[in-house]
Design a protein around this motif. Structure first.
Motif, PDB file in Angstrom:
ATOM      1  N   ARG A 141     -41.372  14.801 -95.697  1.00 25.03           N
ATOM      2  CA  ARG A 141     -40.459  14.348 -94.646  1.00 25.03           C
ATOM      3  C   ARG A 141     -40.963  13.095 -93.948  1.00 25.03           C
ATOM      4  O   ARG A 141     -40.163  12.299 -93.472  1.00 25.03           O
ATOM      5  CB  ARG A 141     -40.275  15.447 -93.611  1.00 25.03           C
ATOM      6  CG  ARG A 141     -39.546  16.661 -94.134  1.00 25.03           C
ATOM      7  CD  ARG A 141     -39.382  17.680 -93.036  1.00 25.03           C
ATOM      8  NE  ARG A 141     -38.793  18.908 -93.543  1.00 25.03           N
ATOM      9  CZ  ARG A 141     -38.816  20.050 -92.888  1.00 25.03           C
ATOM     10  NH1 ARG A 141     -39.411  20.136 -91.715  1.00 25.03           N
ATOM     11  NH2 ARG A 141     -38.261  21.128 -93.406  1.00 25.03           N
ATOM     12  N   GLY A 142     -42.279  12.936 -93.865  1.00 27.12           N
ATOM     13  CA  GLY A 142     -42.818  11.763 -93.214  1.00 27.12           C
ATOM     14  C   GLY A 142     -44.331  11.800 -93.126  1.00 27.12           C
ATOM     15  O   GLY A 142     -44.963  12.806 -93.416  1.00 27.12           O
ATOM     16  N   TYR A 199     -41.332  15.254 -87.457  1.00 23.60           N
ATOM     17  CA  TYR A 199     -40.858  15.693 -88.764  1.00 23.60           C
ATOM     18  C   TYR A 199     -40.747  17.199 -88.968  1.00 23.60           C
ATOM     19  O   TYR A 199     -40.099  17.638 -89.917  1.00 23.60           O
ATOM     20  CB  TYR A 199     -41.761  15.128 -89.857  1.00 23.60           C
ATOM     21  CG  TYR A 199     -41.903  13.635 -89.787  1.00 23.60           C
ATOM     22  CD1 TYR A 199     -40.822  12.793 -90.010  1.00 23.60           C
ATOM     23  CD2 TYR A 199     -43.122  13.054 -89.475  1.00 23.60           C
ATOM     24  CE1 TYR A 199     -40.944  11.422 -89.941  1.00 23.60           C
ATOM     25  CE2 TYR A 199     -43.261  11.676 -89.414  1.00 23.60           C
ATOM     26  CZ  TYR A 199     -42.178  10.866 -89.646  1.00 23.60           C
ATOM     27  OH  TYR A 199     -42.313   9.520 -89.577  1.00 23.60           O
TER      28      TYR A 199
END
Length: 159
Positions: A100-101, A113
């Motif tokens: 996600r990050g 995230y």
């Protein structure tokens, strides 16, 4: 023993990872860590995986969905992302993994995230393939139980 000065300490980055599997999957933190290590070892070798030093810092998994926070050395983020993308199962349970990050601190990664807790799911009875079946509904996704395994569907498919 003295601590190292700040400029000599290792720098870390944190990968926020989303996990998705079938509702009956049993995934533990130790099993996920082992799968990440094996994927890194197979992709970049022993030396590359030791350089990346992937560690699971936070982990939560329930009813087929979850999330994890992985620690990696600062210069090895791309290798770590590639290794995490190679994880396709934990033990014998197939699993989907999505980064996600990336962030520089645990707190920032968690705030940006990670959701607090797993996505809500509910057990329902749905009409699927001309029959009434048990299903686990998570948002727009529906996992329909049939013949000892699950079938992925959407709410549109279950009418």
């Amino acid at each position: 023993m003295k601590h190292l000065p700040k400029h000599l300490r290792p720098r870390w980055r944190y990968l926020a990872v989303g996990l998705e599997a079938w509702p009956d999957a049993d995934v533990s933190r130790a099993d996920f860590q082992r799968s990440v290590w094996f994927a890194a070892q197979n992709l970049v070798g022993d030396v590359g995986s030791a350089d990346a030093d992937l560690r699971v810092v936070r982990f939560s998994f329930d009813s087929g969905t979850g999330e994890a926070l992985l620690r990696v050395r600062r210069g090895e983020v791309e290798r770590a992302r590639a290794a995490v993308a190679c994880v396709d199962s934990v033990r014998d349970d197939p699993i989907g993994v999505a980064v996600r990050g990336v962030s520089g601190t645990i707190r920032a990664a968690a705030e940006k995230y990670l959701r607090d807790g797993a996505e809500s799911s509910s057990d329902e009875t749905v009409a699927f393939d001309g029959d009434s079946r048990r299903a686990v509904v998570r948002g727009e996704r529906v996992d329909v139980e049939g013949d000892g395994s699950f079938v992925g569907a959407t709410t549109f498919d279950c009418r």
